[in-house]
Structure formats: structure tokens, C-alpha cells
Motif scaffolding. Structure first.
Motif, PDB file in Angstrom:
ATOM      1  N   GLU A 112       3.496  -0.735   4.586  1.00 31.66           N
ATOM      2  CA  GLU A 112       2.090  -1.099   4.795  1.00 31.66           C
ATOM      3  C   GLU A 112       1.677  -1.984   3.631  1.00 31.66           C
ATOM      4  O   GLU A 112       1.919  -1.652   2.470  1.00 31.66           O
ATOM      5  N   PHE A 113       1.088  -3.127   3.955  1.00 29.26           N
ATOM      6  CA  PHE A 113       0.739  -4.082   2.902  1.00 29.26           C
ATOM      7  C   PHE A 113      -0.592  -4.743   3.207  1.00 29.26           C
ATOM      8  O   PHE A 113      -1.079  -4.729   4.329  1.00 29.26           O
ATOM      9  N   VAL A 114      -1.152  -5.339   2.170  1.00 35.06           N
ATOM     10  CA  VAL A 114      -2.357  -6.152   2.279  1.00 35.06           C
ATOM     11  C   VAL A 114      -2.039  -7.500   1.640  1.00 35.06           C
ATOM     12  O   VAL A 114      -1.664  -7.562   0.466  1.00 35.06           O
ATOM     13  N   ALA A 115      -2.142  -8.553   2.439  1.00 35.20           N
ATOM     14  CA  ALA A 115      -1.951  -9.919   1.937  1.00 35.20           C
ATOM     15  C   ALA A 115      -3.300 -10.624   2.007  1.00 35.20           C
ATOM     16  O   ALA A 115      -3.979 -10.569   3.032  1.00 35.20           O
ATOM     17  N   VAL A 172       0.841  -1.197   0.000  1.00 34.94           N
ATOM     18  CA  VAL A 172       0.000   0.000   0.000  1.00 34.94           C
ATOM     19  C   VAL A 172       0.877   1.248   0.000  1.00 34.94           C
ATOM     20  O   VAL A 172       0.637   2.191  -0.752  1.00 34.94           O
ATOM     21  N   ARG A 173       1.897   1.256   0.860  1.00 37.37           N
ATOM     22  CA  ARG A 173       2.806   2.403   0.910  1.00 37.37           C
ATOM     23  C   ARG A 173       4.066   2.003   1.670  1.00 37.37           C
ATOM     24  O   ARG A 173       4.066   1.029   2.425  1.00 37.37           O
ATOM     25  N   GLU A 184      -1.503  -4.833   7.305  1.00 34.70           N
ATOM     26  CA  GLU A 184      -0.517  -4.608   8.367  1.00 34.70           C
ATOM     27  C   GLU A 184       0.437  -3.478   8.002  1.00 34.70           C
ATOM     28  O   GLU A 184       0.712  -3.238   6.828  1.00 34.70           O
ATOM     29  N   ARG A 185       0.936  -2.812   9.039  1.00 40.77           N
ATOM     30  CA  ARG A 185       2.075  -1.894   8.909  1.00 40.77           C
ATOM     31  C   ARG A 185       3.241  -2.565   9.621  1.00 40.77           C
ATOM     32  O   ARG A 185       3.163  -2.829  10.813  1.00 40.77           O
ATOM     33  N   PHE A 197      12.909  -7.794   9.515  1.00 43.18           N
ATOM     34  CA  PHE A 197      11.561  -7.498   9.990  1.00 43.18           C
ATOM     35  C   PHE A 197      11.632  -7.345  11.499  1.00 43.18           C
ATOM     36  O   PHE A 197      12.200  -8.184  12.191  1.00 43.18           O
ATOM     37  N   VAL A 198      11.048  -6.257  12.027  1.00 38.14           N
ATOM     38  CA  VAL A 198      11.076  -6.003  13.466  1.00 38.14           C
ATOM     39  C   VAL A 198       9.735  -6.353  14.106  1.00 38.14           C
ATOM     40  O   VAL A 198       9.664  -7.162  15.025  1.00 38.14           O
ATOM     41  N   ASP A 199       8.664  -5.761  13.601  1.00 39.23           N
ATOM     42  CA  ASP A 199       7.352  -5.957  14.216  1.00 39.23           C
ATOM     43  C   ASP A 199       6.285  -5.473  13.253  1.00 39.23           C
ATOM     44  O   ASP A 199       6.563  -4.680  12.348  1.00 39.23           O
ATOM     45  N   GLY A 200       5.066  -5.918  13.468  1.00 40.10           N
ATOM     46  CA  GLY A 200       3.955  -5.487  12.634  1.00 40.10           C
ATOM     47  C   GLY A 200       2.732  -5.178  13.470  1.00 40.10           C
ATOM     48  O   GLY A 200       2.551  -5.720  14.549  1.00 40.10           O
TER      49      GLY A 200
END
Length: 160
Positions: A94-97, A79-80, A110-111, A123-126
């Protein structure tokens, strides 16, 4: 580098060098895409290895394996992004799966936070992104109001 989100085979081909350890993602978005593909390939080792070493011990491997195994991964949309480029040390994606589990389609929005350490992204956290509340566009129909279907009856005796 453009990430081929529309074609699942092209996305997998794009991510394979990262998953196989032949290259490192240059951006947080590339790492995000490769982690999505790793879920679809059920490559739990890559998911754990690409997780921030500082919090890696908190990963529930069996739960991660179960989710990857039970889900049919359908699509990924970025998404961004905020920062997360080749020169940055931190980034947010920010994504959409979309995936199907037990015959039901789900949307995971999720961001995710990423950090780069010694030239490698992790990857740290979402945080899940809540859907916006549904807003009524027409006035609320009261129980004793005429039914909007045009029957002439009260709403409570008709469509209510």
C-alpha cells in the motif's frame, strides 16, 4: 534493505540498478519503489517489463506514456506491506504517490498486488484506496438556529 523515500535523488539512485537491468528487486516494496522512479524517469519499457506477463497485453502504452510525461512526481510513501519479502511468492504494497499535473497536486493512494515468478517480482494489479468520509465533529447547525458566529441572526440569514 531500507528504501530511501525521503530524498528523491537517493530514491532514484536506489532504483536505477533495477531499472537498468543490473539487479532484480528482492521484495515487492523494492519493485514498487523502482516502478515509481520509472514513472518519474518516463521509462515505459521498465514499467511494461515489470508488469505481470499474464496481463501485460492489457497495458495501454500511450496512456502510460502520457501520464508519466504530464505528471511531475513529487513523493512516494510506502504505507504498509503484507508479505512480499525475499522468500514470499505474493505480496501487497500500500503506497501513496504524490504528483502534480496541470498545476494541480494529486494524491494516488493504492494497494498493489505483486507476485514472484522464477525469482523475479512482477506488478499484478492495483486498487485505489478511497479516502475516509469526512465526519462532522460538531453538531449540525439548522437553518433556523442561531448562527454559530455569534451575530445573533439566524444561520440562514448570516453565514448559511
Amino acid at each position: 534493505m531500507d528504501i530511501p523515500f525521503r530524498d528523491p535523488a537517493a530514491l532514484e539512485a536506489f532504483a536505477r540498478p533495477y531499472i537498468e537491468g543490473k539487479a532484480l528487486p528482492a521484495t515487492a516494496a523494492e519493485l514498487m519503489a523502482s516502478r515509481y522512479v520509472a514513472y518519474s524517469l518516463r521509462d515505459i519499457d521498465y514499467l511494461i517489463d515489470s508488469h505481470d506477463p499474464k496481463t501485460r497485453s492489457r497495458i495501454d502504452r500511450k496512456e502510460t506514456e502520457r501520464w508519466a510525461r504530464e505528471a511531475e512526481w513529487l513523493s512516494l510513501e510506502i504505507v504498509r506491506t503484507e508479505r512480499g519479502g525475499p522468500e514470499d511468492e505474493r505480496g501487497e504494497v500500500e503506497f501513496v504517490a504524490r504528483y502534480r499535473q496541470n498545476g494541480v497536486e494529486h494524491v494516488h493512494h493504492e494497494r498493489s498486488d505483486f507476485r514472484r515468478d522464477d525469482g523475479r517480482w512482477y506488478f499484478v494489479d492495483g486498487r485505489r484506496v478511497a479516502e475516509a468520509p469526512v465526519r462532522r465533529t460538531s453538531p449540525k447547525v439548522g437553518r433556523n438556529d442561531p448562527c454559530p458566529c455569534g451575530s445573533g441572526k439566524k444561520y440562514k440569514k448570516c453565514c448559511g
